[in-house]
Write an enzyme that holds these catalytic residues in place. Structure first.
Site, PDB file in Angstrom:
ATOM      1  N   ALA A  65      10.312  -9.787  -8.632  1.00 61.33           N
ATOM      2  CA  ALA A  65      10.800  -8.454  -8.301  1.00 61.33           C
ATOM      3  C   ALA A  65       9.607  -7.506  -8.334  1.00 61.33           C
ATOM      4  O   ALA A  65       8.601  -7.790  -8.995  1.00 61.33           O
ATOM      5  CB  ALA A  65      11.862  -8.023  -9.297  1.00 61.33           C
ATOM      6  N   GLY A 108      11.682 -13.145 -10.094  1.00 57.07           N
ATOM      7  CA  GLY A 108      12.697 -13.055  -9.044  1.00 57.07           C
ATOM      8  C   GLY A 108      12.427 -14.021  -7.891  1.00 57.07           C
ATOM      9  O   GLY A 108      13.356 -14.428  -7.201  1.00 57.07           O
ATOM     10  N   GLU A 111      13.879 -17.165  -9.008  1.00 54.24           N
ATOM     11  CA  GLU A 111      15.336 -16.969  -8.999  1.00 54.24           C
ATOM     12  C   GLU A 111      15.888 -16.987  -7.566  1.00 54.24           C
ATOM     13  O   GLU A 111      16.956 -17.527  -7.307  1.00 54.24           O
ATOM     14  CB  GLU A 111      15.683 -15.650  -9.701  1.00 54.24           C
ATOM     15  N   GLU A 131       8.655 -12.996 -16.827  1.00 59.23           N
ATOM     16  CA  GLU A 131       9.087 -11.644 -17.198  1.00 59.23           C
ATOM     17  C   GLU A 131       8.765 -11.317 -18.656  1.00 59.23           C
ATOM     18  O   GLU A 131       8.523 -10.174 -19.020  1.00 59.23           O
ATOM     19  CB  GLU A 131      10.602 -11.484 -16.967  1.00 59.23           C
TER      20      GLU A 131
HETATM   21  N1  CAA Z   1       5.451  -6.701  -8.198  1.00 56.47           N
HETATM   22  C1  CAA Z   1       4.654  -5.800  -7.564  1.00 56.47           C
HETATM   23  N2  CAA Z   1       3.414  -6.094  -7.115  1.00 56.47           N
HETATM   24  C2  CAA Z   1       2.976  -7.338  -7.294  1.00 56.47           C
HETATM   25  C3  CAA Z   1       3.754  -8.323  -7.961  1.00 56.47           C
HETATM   26  C4  CAA Z   1       5.053  -7.958  -8.404  1.00 56.47           C
HETATM   27  N3  CAA Z   1       5.888  -8.842  -9.002  1.00 56.47           N
HETATM   28  N4  CAA Z   1       3.035  -9.475  -8.015  1.00 56.47           N
HETATM   29  C5  CAA Z   1       1.856  -9.208  -7.406  1.00 56.47           C
HETATM   30  N5  CAA Z   1       1.823  -7.939  -6.977  1.00 56.47           N
HETATM   31  C6  CAA Z   1       0.723  -7.237  -6.276  1.00 56.47           C
HETATM   32  C7  CAA Z   1      -0.420  -6.937  -7.241  1.00 56.47           C
HETATM   33  O1  CAA Z   1      -0.168  -5.751  -7.960  1.00 56.47           O
HETATM   34  C8  CAA Z   1      -1.580  -6.811  -6.273  1.00 56.47           C
HETATM   35  O2  CAA Z   1      -1.494  -5.534  -5.648  1.00 56.47           O
HETATM   36  P1  CAA Z   1      -2.831  -4.609  -5.531  1.00 56.47           P
HETATM   37  O3  CAA Z   1      -3.748  -5.392  -4.644  1.00 56.47           O
HETATM   38  O4  CAA Z   1      -2.331  -3.339  -4.912  1.00 56.47           O
HETATM   39  O5  CAA Z   1      -3.356  -4.466  -6.915  1.00 56.47           O
HETATM   40  C9  CAA Z   1      -1.256  -7.858  -5.204  1.00 56.47           C
HETATM   41  O6  CAA Z   1       0.156  -8.102  -5.307  1.00 56.47           O
HETATM   42  C10 CAA Z   1      -1.994  -9.157  -5.433  1.00 56.47           C
HETATM   43  O7  CAA Z   1      -1.715  -9.604  -6.765  1.00 56.47           O
HETATM   44  P2  CAA Z   1      -2.862 -10.036  -7.807  1.00 56.47           P
HETATM   45  O8  CAA Z   1      -4.140  -9.283  -7.527  1.00 56.47           O
HETATM   46  O9  CAA Z   1      -2.299  -9.924  -9.182  1.00 56.47           O
HETATM   47  O10 CAA Z   1      -3.053 -11.562  -7.388  1.00 56.47           O
HETATM   48  P3  CAA Z   1      -3.561 -12.780  -8.316  1.00 56.47           P
HETATM   49  O11 CAA Z   1      -3.752 -13.913  -7.374  1.00 56.47           O
HETATM   50  O12 CAA Z   1      -4.693 -12.355  -9.161  1.00 56.47           O
HETATM   51  O13 CAA Z   1      -2.317 -13.100  -9.290  1.00 56.47           O
HETATM   52  C11 CAA Z   1      -0.006 -13.516  -9.813  1.00 56.47           C
HETATM   53  C12 CAA Z   1      -1.137 -13.616  -8.768  1.00 56.47           C
HETATM   54  C13 CAA Z   1      -0.278 -14.478 -10.966  1.00 56.47           C
HETATM   55  C14 CAA Z   1       1.281 -13.904  -9.097  1.00 56.47           C
HETATM   56  C15 CAA Z   1       0.081 -12.065 -10.347  1.00 56.47           C
HETATM   57  O14 CAA Z   1       0.119 -11.171  -9.251  1.00 56.47           O
HETATM   58  C16 CAA Z   1       1.282 -11.818 -11.193  1.00 56.47           C
HETATM   59  O15 CAA Z   1       1.297 -12.190 -12.355  1.00 56.47           O
HETATM   60  N6  CAA Z   1       2.328 -11.140 -10.654  1.00 56.47           N
HETATM   61  C17 CAA Z   1       3.514 -10.768 -11.376  1.00 56.47           C
HETATM   62  C18 CAA Z   1       4.408 -11.946 -11.656  1.00 56.47           C
HETATM   63  C19 CAA Z   1       5.619 -11.508 -12.457  1.00 56.47           C
HETATM   64  O16 CAA Z   1       5.516 -11.057 -13.565  1.00 56.47           O
HETATM   65  N7  CAA Z   1       6.812 -11.649 -11.849  1.00 56.47           N
HETATM   66  C20 CAA Z   1       8.055 -11.240 -12.463  1.00 56.47           C
HETATM   67  C21 CAA Z   1       8.441  -9.875 -12.008  1.00 56.47           C
HETATM   68  S1  CAA Z   1       9.848  -9.219 -12.862  1.00 56.47           S
HETATM   69  C22 CAA Z   1      11.192  -9.979 -12.178  1.00 56.47           C
HETATM   70  O17 CAA Z   1      11.065 -10.757 -11.254  1.00 56.47           O
HETATM   71  C23 CAA Z   1      12.531  -9.640 -12.784  1.00 56.47           C
HETATM   72  C24 CAA Z   1      13.695 -10.441 -12.285  1.00 56.47           C
HETATM   73  O18 CAA Z   1      14.242 -11.236 -13.004  1.00 56.47           O
HETATM   74  C25 CAA Z   1      14.211 -10.246 -10.925  1.00 56.47           C
END
Ligand code: CAA
Length: 257
Positions: A65, A108, A111, A131
């Site tokens: 998400a 998400g 999911e 998360e």
């Molecule tokens: N939401 C918003 N933006 C996101 C995102 C997310 N879940 N995941 C990645 N992005 C964005 C980053 O902010 C980045 O944007 P900018 O270039 O503007 O900074 C871009 O995508 C590229 O991401 P990274 O630079 O972080 O890429 P990476 O290769 O270094 O890392 C990753 C990849 C490990 C997937 C890392 O991006 C990450 O940890 N993302 C979040 C994963 C996460 O926590 N997901 C759960 C979200 S909460 C949820 O899903 C609740 C639910 O139950 C529905």
């Protein structure tokens, strides 16, 4: 559609939905999920469509998400926005949906894949519910569907540590259907979709409903539900055609009637 691409006839009877927010790793903002909901509603009503494939492309499925969109929300904002209600359409879709996952399927994203009926994965696929690392927990089925798919021990570990698992670990745990090379992900998913698309759409609908119901009912209730759906297939022309074709040693032609 701003964040997804939809092709209702990617090939005969098979529709393709592709997530299209590459810079944000296909993070699932509310607009994107509304678009998926609307697309699935239309595809479900389209008689030419028998199977839907949902993919993020070869690099990433979805990184969860959209964290930036929810970061400052209050609990009451979340309650009022009720963003997960749009996800219910995926569950309500009566036609089979196959997720084709390459790269990250996190939070998400994992999911979303699990809400589909089957998951095809590339060798680069990584699954996880991270998360917990951002001070929250799964909210779109991660604690429920993951636990049903892989069992309590692995689900607990993934949800409580936020660690990712590889495609091979996901396959071993029963989360996904198979692993294929990245460049063949769509082709192999299409092969699976074709196998389903050539069956009776009526029987497919009723069979999907029965398998899905296995998670919502006791064994006895599920068996009764299954039996009634089995009987119901005998009201279809497709059942008559399928059995006649078997007896006459020819390929059946199913019409979905
Ligand atoms: N939401 C918003 N933006 C996101 C995102 C997310 N879940 N995941 C990645 N992005 C964005 C980053 O902010 C980045 O944007 P900018 O270039 O503007 O900074 C871009 O995508 C590229 O991401 P990274 O630079 O972080 O890429 P990476 O290769 O270094 O890392 C990753 C990849 C490990 C997937 C890392 O991006 C990450 O940890 N993302 C979040 C994963 C996460 O926590 N997901 C759960 C979200 S909460 C949820 O899903 C609740 C639910 O139950 C529905």
């Amino acid at each position: 559609m701003e964040f997804i691409k939809v092709n209702p006839q990617h090939e005969k009877h098979i529709a393709l939905i592709e997530l299209n927010r590459p810079k944000e790793l296909n993070a699932l903002n509310r607009q994107l999920m509304l678009e998926i909901r609307d697309a699935l509603r239309e595809l479900d009503e389209d008689d030419n469509v028998r199977v839907v494939i949902l993919t993020g492309g070869q690099k990433v499925f979805a990184a969860g998400a959209d964290i930036k969109q929810m970061a400052d929300a209050t609990a009451i904002d979340m309650l009022n926005i009720d963003q997960f209600s749009t996800w219910d359409q995926i569950k309500k879709t009566r036609k089979p949906i196959i997720a084709a996952v390459s790269g990250f399927a996190l939070g998400g994203g994992c999911e979303l894949a699990m809400t589909c009926d089957m998951i095809m994965a590339s060798e680069t696929a990584r699954f996880g519910q991270p998360e917990i690392k951002i001070g929250t927990m799964p909210g779109a089925g991660g604690t429920q569907r993951l636990t049903r798919a892989v069992g309590k021990a692995m689900a607990m570990e993934l949800v409580l540590t936020g660690k990712f698992i590889s495609a091979q670990e996901a396959l071993d745990a029963g989360l996904i259907n198979r692993i294929v090379p990245v460049e063949l992900l769509l082709d192999e998913t299409l092969k699976l979709a074709r196998e389903i698309a050539k069956q009776s759409p009526v029987a497919i609908k009723l069979a999907k409903e029965s398998v899905s119901n296995a998670f919502n009912s006791t064994l006895d209730e599920g068996l009764i539900f299954e039996r009634k759906n089995f009987y119901l297939t005998f009201a279809s022309q497709d059942q008559k055609e399928g059995m006649a074709a078997f007896v006459e040693k020819r390929t059946p032609e199913f019409k979905g009637k």
